[in-house]
Design an enzyme around this catalytic site. Structure first.
Site, PDB file in Angstrom:
ATOM      1  N   THR A  74       0.499  -1.290   0.621  1.00  0.00           N
ATOM      2  CA  THR A  74       0.088  -0.083  -0.422  1.00  0.00           C
ATOM      3  C   THR A  74       0.889   0.784   0.177  1.00  0.00           C
ATOM      4  OG1 THR A  74      -0.315  -0.374   2.266  1.00  0.00           O
ATOM      5  CG2 THR A  74      -1.572  -1.259   1.085  1.00  0.00           C
ATOM      6  N   GLU A 127      -5.380  -3.918  -0.386  1.00  0.00           N
ATOM      7  CA  GLU A 127      -6.000  -5.320   0.881  1.00  0.00           C
ATOM      8  C   GLU A 127      -7.015  -6.066  -0.092  1.00  0.00           C
ATOM      9  OE1 GLU A 127      -5.629  -2.360   1.297  1.00  0.00           O
ATOM     10  OE2 GLU A 127      -4.184  -2.227   3.709  1.00  0.00           O
ATOM     11  N   LYS A 141     -15.107  17.506  10.703  1.00  0.00           N
ATOM     12  CA  LYS A 141     -15.217  17.425  11.701  1.00  0.00           C
ATOM     13  C   LYS A 141     -16.178  18.934  11.944  1.00  0.00           C
ATOM     14  CE  LYS A 141     -16.099  14.748  15.734  1.00  0.00           C
ATOM     15  NZ  LYS A 141     -16.098  13.970  16.893  1.00  0.00           N
ATOM     16  N   TRP A 187     -20.182  15.544  11.480  1.00  0.00           N
ATOM     17  CA  TRP A 187     -19.135  15.435  10.268  1.00  0.00           C
ATOM     18  C   TRP A 187     -19.867  15.753   9.236  1.00  0.00           C
ATOM     19  CZ3 TRP A 187     -14.762  13.404  11.267  1.00  0.00           C
ATOM     20  CH2 TRP A 187     -14.379  12.754  12.381  1.00  0.00           C
TER      21      TRP A 187
HETATM   22  P1  ADP Z   1      -3.934   3.627  -1.484  1.00  0.00           P
HETATM   23  O1  ADP Z   1      -4.616   4.580  -1.701  1.00  0.00           O
HETATM   24  O2  ADP Z   1      -2.801   3.718  -0.885  1.00  0.00           O
HETATM   25  O3  ADP Z   1      -3.989   3.962  -3.158  1.00  0.00           O
HETATM   26  P2  ADP Z   1      -5.585   1.850  -2.337  1.00  0.00           P
HETATM   27  O4  ADP Z   1      -5.018   1.723  -3.604  1.00  0.00           O
HETATM   28  O5  ADP Z   1      -5.550   0.603  -2.202  1.00  0.00           O
HETATM   29  O6  ADP Z   1      -4.038   2.845  -1.511  1.00  0.00           O
HETATM   30  O7  ADP Z   1      -6.620   2.782  -1.972  1.00  0.00           O
HETATM   31  C1  ADP Z   1      -7.489   1.655  -1.444  1.00  0.00           C
HETATM   32  C2  ADP Z   1      -8.494   2.599  -0.679  1.00  0.00           C
HETATM   33  O8  ADP Z   1      -9.057   4.107  -2.230  1.00  0.00           O
HETATM   34  C3  ADP Z   1     -10.234   2.427  -0.967  1.00  0.00           C
HETATM   35  O9  ADP Z   1      -9.779   2.434   0.989  1.00  0.00           O
HETATM   36  C4  ADP Z   1     -10.966   3.787  -0.449  1.00  0.00           C
HETATM   37  O10 ADP Z   1     -10.664   4.619   0.038  1.00  0.00           O
HETATM   38  C5  ADP Z   1     -10.289   4.404  -2.467  1.00  0.00           C
HETATM   39  N1  ADP Z   1     -10.952   4.055  -3.360  1.00  0.00           N
HETATM   40  C6  ADP Z   1     -10.840   3.027  -3.732  1.00  0.00           C
HETATM   41  N2  ADP Z   1     -11.410   2.947  -5.299  1.00  0.00           N
HETATM   42  C7  ADP Z   1     -12.871   4.243  -4.598  1.00  0.00           C
HETATM   43  C8  ADP Z   1     -14.461   4.634  -5.408  1.00  0.00           C
HETATM   44  N3  ADP Z   1     -14.712   4.470  -6.236  1.00  0.00           N
HETATM   45  N4  ADP Z   1     -14.842   5.706  -5.267  1.00  0.00           N
HETATM   46  C9  ADP Z   1     -13.899   6.497  -3.480  1.00  0.00           C
HETATM   47  N5  ADP Z   1     -13.014   5.888  -3.371  1.00  0.00           N
HETATM   48  C10 ADP Z   1     -12.442   4.936  -3.649  1.00  0.00           C
END
Ligand code: ADP
Length: 538
Positions: free
Chosen positions: A185, A330, A438, A443
């Protein structure tokens, strides 16, 4: 009782063997790092992958070694995906946009024995090389190259290695629980964390993620994964593509709108996948060039929220269906995909659009639930907010080399997202928990503010952040990029929020900038914005 059925392991070799055997002639088009286009096919990808696996053994790379890639989406990268994993080793894709210190940490933490790299990343590899403790071989993904040899004298050349390898290697029989690939990540806080996928989870993700109500890729498609192969395995597309034998167009380094239009029109791309930032570039290029991308039927949009204006632009001007998907490293990453139900087809346009804007519903193999801060389950009524948790057939249970489980006591993974789920299971991500604003104990969703701002015709990009406030603790501040030549004042944009959101949720200020800072996977770096503008209201 003994069953009557065969027990075939779910392995990555079975995917690529299927592609070679039943779709051998189907093209894999690859933009190379120098911009030239190479055309291969599944049969040759498979035979080169086998040669690579044999080469790694002859180089005395351990039979279960992690092998890193620092590379664009191209045919050698695809061969490495299969050659490394189907041979029993672990394909560790590295995001080259991470900070060099993070890459150093990741390679040492994974104990990578090999680093494969594209020419673009020669300076990066050269700068890091002396700090990488476990790497035995640096393999340049191309023909022999004097410049690279001068920079990295011990380098080996991929094409030379494969040219001298024999074609008679056969894939080993592996247990389906053998690790196959590794992604970290991006780690906006703390060190990046590794998720080690197995053959079994990868194959289940490929099958489950590609149902008719999933990505729905078929052998009739020409697929352009713009999402990088270093971003959660290009969302699993290389494996799915092998399983179905579709045509593939691998875009190489040119991910700008103009290059993408050329590829889509030049090769008749029917489906393209990527993060919203990529589509902003594509849509701008389409407007400029006048192309209507007639072959393009669908884009899959994920990684961050699909803006309303983007869905409308694709739909109304190009007859392209935007399919919104949610997932994370994940979750391999596919978790939910926005495909409608039978009953939605009858809805009036505005209501149908509302359904399509969310992140969709879980694929078979993924379960979701919402909990409050005390871990108590929250109603799935489309309105109650909760922390999104998941479990499923391709979800992490423990980070790589971590000493503890990543799960709650009852076996769920907390995503860090705040969401609602309606009674059909449709998910809407309201925010990442750390990005919520917040104000006086209430929120405000940054995503909602961004969506409104982005629907203004003069706004190209928008981010809402929490700025410290004397009276309310935090108040929303919008940081926005105007379209080229667009004129828009702060008060005009603030007025635009009227009647679209409760008045106390309206941003306190708007800051116009030339560009938003993007992280390694093309998402807006809110941490950076908070550092820069978090005290704007004090
Ligand atoms: P990083 O943000 O570290 O690159 P990831 O690529 O695993 O890690 O990102 C996962 C996160 O991206 C999710 O937990 C969510 O917050 C966000 N995310 C992924 N797809 C979407 C989506 N379609 N809309 C909004 N948020 C998203």
């Amino acid at each position: 009782m003994q069953s009557s059925m065969m027990s075939m392991p779910l392995t990555i070799s079975s995917l690529i063997e299927h592609a070679a055997r039943y779709h051998g002639e189907t093209e894999v088009i690859s933009v190379e790092t120098d911009g030239t286009v190479a055309t291969s096919n599944w049969s040759r990808i498979e035979s080169d992958a086998r040669k690579l696996s044999a080469v790694l053994s002859s180089l005395h790379v351990s039979s279960d070694a992690c092998c890193a890639t620092v590379a664009w989406n191209n045919k050698r990268h695809l061969q490495i995906y299969f050659g490394v994993a189907a041979g029993g080793r672990v394909c560790h894709t590295i995001n080259p946009r991470l900070f060099p210190e993070q890459i150093e940490y990741i390679v040492n933490h994974a104990a990578d024995e090999v680093v494969f790299f594209d020419k673009t990343f020669t300076p990066l590899v050269r700068a890091l090389k002396d700090k990488l403790q476990t790497v035995k071989h640096y393999i340049f993904m191309g023909e022999s190259d004097d410049e690279v040899k001068t920079a990295i004298p011990e380098v080996l050349f991929y094409d030379e290695l494969l040219a001298s390898a024999s074609d008679d290697y056969i894939w080993p029989a592996l247990d389906e629980n053998t690790p196959s690939s590794l992604c970290y990540t991006s780690g906006t806080t703390g060190h990046p964390k590794g998720v080690l996928y197995t053959h079994r989870t990868t194959v289940l993700h490929s099958i489950g993620g590609n149902q008719p109500d999933g990505l729905a890729i078929s052998a009739k498609d020409t697929v352009l994964p713009v999402v990088p192969m270093f971003h959660v395995n290009a969302w699993g597309v290389p494996y799915i593509a092998a399983a179905v034998g579709c045509r593939m167009v691998l875009p190489g380094p040119g991910l700008d709108g103009d290059s993408l239009v050329r590829l889509i029109d030049g090769y008749g791309v029917s489906l393209a996948l990527g993060v919203p930032t990529i589509w902003i570039g594509l849509l701008a290029a389409l407007e400029k060039t006048g192309s209507k991308v007639p072959s393009l039927k669908r884009t899959v949009v994920g990684g961050s929220a699909l803006p309303t204006s983007m869905l409308q632009d694709f739909r109304d001007n190009y007859q392209v269906d935007s399919i919104h998907a949610w997932g994370m490293t994940e979750t391999s990453p596919l978790g939910t995909i926005n495909q409608p139900l039978f009953k939605h087809l009858e809805l009036p346009e505005a209501e149908y659009e509302h359904v399509r804007l969310g992140q969709g519903r879980p694929l078979y193999g993924i379960e979701l639930r919402l909990v409050d801060d005390d871990g108590v389950q929250v109603a799935e009524d489309g309105e109650s907010h909760g922390r999104l948790q998941t479990r499923g057939l391709w979800v992490v249970s423990q980070y790589y080399k971590a000493s503890e489980s990543a799960l709650s006591e009852d076996g769920w993974f907390d995503t860090g997202d705040v969401a609602t789920i309606d009674n059909d299971g449709y998910l809407i991500i309201r925010d990442r928990s750390k990005d919520m604003i917040k104000s006086g104990g209430e929120w405000i969703s940054s995503v909602e503010l961004e969506n409104i701002a982005m629907s203004h015709p003069s706004i190209a990009q928008a981010a809402a952040i929490a700025a410290a406030h004397k009276q309310w603790d935090e108040r929303p501040v919008m940081i926005v990029v105007r379209h080229e030549n667009a004129e828009l004042r702060e008060d005009e944009l603030l007025q635009f929020f009227d009647n679209k959101i409760a008045s106390w949720q309206k941003p306190d200020a708007v800051i116009f900038v030339d560009a938003l800072p993007l992280g390694g996977t093309g998402k807006v770096l809110k941490t950076r914005l908070r550092e820069q503008y978090g005290r704007h209201l004090l």
